[in-house]
Design an enzyme around this catalytic site. Sequence first.
Site, PDB file in Angstrom:
ATOM      1  N   GLY A  15       0.855  -1.168  -0.150  1.00  0.00           N
ATOM      2  CA  GLY A  15      -0.109  -0.050  -0.027  1.00  0.00           C
ATOM      3  C   GLY A  15       0.860   1.111  -0.102  1.00  0.00           C
ATOM      4  O   GLY A  15       1.908   1.223   0.539  1.00  0.00           O
ATOM      5  N   ARG A  76       1.229  -5.074  -5.304  1.00  0.00           N
ATOM      6  CA  ARG A  76       1.508  -6.254  -4.611  1.00  0.00           C
ATOM      7  C   ARG A  76       1.590  -7.621  -5.680  1.00  0.00           C
ATOM      8  O   ARG A  76       0.571  -7.740  -6.784  1.00  0.00           O
ATOM      9  CB  ARG A  76       0.189  -6.794  -3.916  1.00  0.00           C
ATOM     10  N   ASP A 107       4.865  -4.999   6.144  1.00  0.00           N
ATOM     11  CA  ASP A 107       5.310  -6.403   6.467  1.00  0.00           C
ATOM     12  C   ASP A 107       5.522  -7.224   5.113  1.00  0.00           C
ATOM     13  O   ASP A 107       6.506  -7.941   5.281  1.00  0.00           O
ATOM     14  CB  ASP A 107       4.606  -6.746   7.694  1.00  0.00           C
ATOM     15  N   THR A 130       4.311   2.530   5.662  1.00  0.00           N
ATOM     16  CA  THR A 130       2.973   2.114   5.860  1.00  0.00           C
ATOM     17  C   THR A 130       2.231   3.086   7.037  1.00  0.00           C
ATOM     18  O   THR A 130       2.755   3.417   7.975  1.00  0.00           O
ATOM     19  CB  THR A 130       2.824   0.527   6.263  1.00  0.00           C
ATOM     20  N   ASP A 132       0.006   1.966   8.657  1.00  0.00           N
ATOM     21  CA  ASP A 132      -0.499   0.927   9.847  1.00  0.00           C
ATOM     22  C   ASP A 132       0.267   1.180  11.069  1.00  0.00           C
ATOM     23  O   ASP A 132      -0.457   0.808  11.999  1.00  0.00           O
ATOM     24  CB  ASP A 132      -0.721  -0.341   9.377  1.00  0.00           C
ATOM     25  N   ASP A 134       2.512  -0.822  12.002  1.00  0.00           N
ATOM     26  CA  ASP A 134       2.496  -2.289  12.586  1.00  0.00           C
ATOM     27  C   ASP A 134       3.672  -3.005  12.596  1.00  0.00           C
ATOM     28  O   ASP A 134       3.398  -4.245  12.489  1.00  0.00           O
ATOM     29  CB  ASP A 134       1.378  -2.993  11.670  1.00  0.00           C
ATOM     30  N   ARG A 176      -5.438  -2.424   9.279  1.00  0.00           N
ATOM     31  CA  ARG A 176      -5.116  -4.018   9.056  1.00  0.00           C
ATOM     32  C   ARG A 176      -4.954  -4.810  10.302  1.00  0.00           C
ATOM     33  O   ARG A 176      -3.495  -5.162  10.468  1.00  0.00           O
ATOM     34  CB  ARG A 176      -4.033  -4.183   8.211  1.00  0.00           C
ATOM     35  N   GLN A 259      -7.545   8.210   3.884  1.00  0.00           N
ATOM     36  CA  GLN A 259      -6.382   7.974   4.745  1.00  0.00           C
ATOM     37  C   GLN A 259      -5.171   7.908   4.408  1.00  0.00           C
ATOM     38  O   GLN A 259      -4.032   8.041   5.059  1.00  0.00           O
ATOM     39  CB  GLN A 259      -6.741   6.785   5.831  1.00  0.00           C
TER      40      GLN A 259
HETATM   41  O1  F6P Z   1      -1.384  -1.607   4.478  1.00  0.00           O
HETATM   42  C1  F6P Z   1      -1.864  -0.591   4.338  1.00  0.00           C
HETATM   43  C2  F6P Z   1      -3.471  -0.686   4.166  1.00  0.00           C
HETATM   44  O2  F6P Z   1      -3.989   0.560   3.947  1.00  0.00           O
HETATM   45  C3  F6P Z   1      -4.393  -1.272   5.418  1.00  0.00           C
HETATM   46  O3  F6P Z   1      -4.485  -0.415   6.275  1.00  0.00           O
HETATM   47  C4  F6P Z   1      -5.598  -1.862   4.620  1.00  0.00           C
HETATM   48  O4  F6P Z   1      -6.111  -2.924   5.283  1.00  0.00           O
HETATM   49  C5  F6P Z   1      -4.998  -2.373   3.235  1.00  0.00           C
HETATM   50  O5  F6P Z   1      -3.679  -1.535   2.960  1.00  0.00           O
HETATM   51  C6  F6P Z   1      -5.769  -1.923   2.222  1.00  0.00           C
HETATM   52  O6  F6P Z   1      -5.238  -2.407   0.948  1.00  0.00           O
HETATM   53  P1  F6P Z   1      -5.705  -2.081  -0.499  1.00  0.00           P
HETATM   54  O7  F6P Z   1      -5.532  -0.554  -0.790  1.00  0.00           O
HETATM   55  O8  F6P Z   1      -5.192  -2.878  -1.206  1.00  0.00           O
HETATM   56  O9  F6P Z   1      -6.957  -2.258  -0.704  1.00  0.00           O
END
Ligand code: F6P
Length: 327
Positions: A15, A76, A107, A130, A132, A134, A176, A259
């Site tokens: 992300g 990804r 991660d 990130t 997050d 995390d 997440r 966000q």
């Molecule tokens: O890891 C960053 C994040 O924004 C998480 O908070 C969220 O769950 C995920 O990526 C969403 O991913 P995508 O943009 O692929 O839907």
Amino acid sequence: MESNIKSVGILTSGGDAPGMNAAIRAVARAGIFNSMKVYGIYRGYKGLISDEIEEFKTNSVSNIIQQGGTILKTARSAEFMTEEGRRIAYENMRKHGIEALVVIGGDGSLTGAGIFAGEYNIPVVGLPGTIDNDLSGTDTTIGYDTALNTIMKAMDKIRDTATSHERLFFVEVMGRNCGYLALNSAIASGAEAAIIPEISIEKDQLGELIEQGFRKSKSSSMVLVTESDVIGGAMKLAERVKTEYPQYDVRVSILGHLQRGGSPTAQDRILASRMGIAAIQALMENQRNVMIGIRENEIVYVPFKRAIKKDREISEEMLSVLRISSI
Ligand code: F6P
């Protein structure tokens, strides 16, 4: 210090997060400053496999420190999870003479980096990119502060409606399965509570809140909720309130991808700049398989295995700040 490494590739993966561009800029400039050739790799590991690689000069990263997202794009990559995908990626690195990699991501990206580095004996350094927050071994990650500020501003607006209509609002934020964004934005926005996955699943957080009479002296309330399978999300909580506590006029707001966007805060730009320069420094010191972290305002090297370990605890002190300040 003259480095043995003469060329480095940079990629962003997973992300996007505000501050990734500031990190790309810092890595590129630090590499060039230290007489390395620097290559931008587009679309993360996907672009490493499909050979979307371009040499960067100092002005390739001009005018990007203030931009959200990532100029390198991100993805990804399922193919990179396969041995064959990583073999092609390695061949492309060799073709361009890229000796080392700086990977900016979360991660999943650092896990991939660790596997790749192990298989091909490549020096790889990671930067925690990130929203997050995390990753273990670092107090904060690139993009987290900006996301926190974005959520806080959204909460200030939602509060107007919550107060005017005397409503209970559940505001769902990203993370997440990690409650940092929810907990700290609850404190920053003066919310009543945060429902987060780190608190034991056996505990009925919603039931407890309501039973404890968290709205005793208030006519409106805002509760932050982390997106998470464990909790089931804000919608599910609102459904429960409608049936179990019909006295409340409940609404849900899911903040979603807003966000992740926007111009990075000063804090994220500075963090990304420090970490980007530290990544090149780490490579010059022959560090490999480490993520750059920050602890007590000092740069630290965190082995990938440690960084991706999900053992980061939510601070009891922060939980109590929210509890006490929201009575
Ligand atoms: O890891 C960053 C994040 O924004 C998480 O908070 C969220 O769950 C995920 O990526 C969403 O991913 P995508 O943009 O692929 O839907």
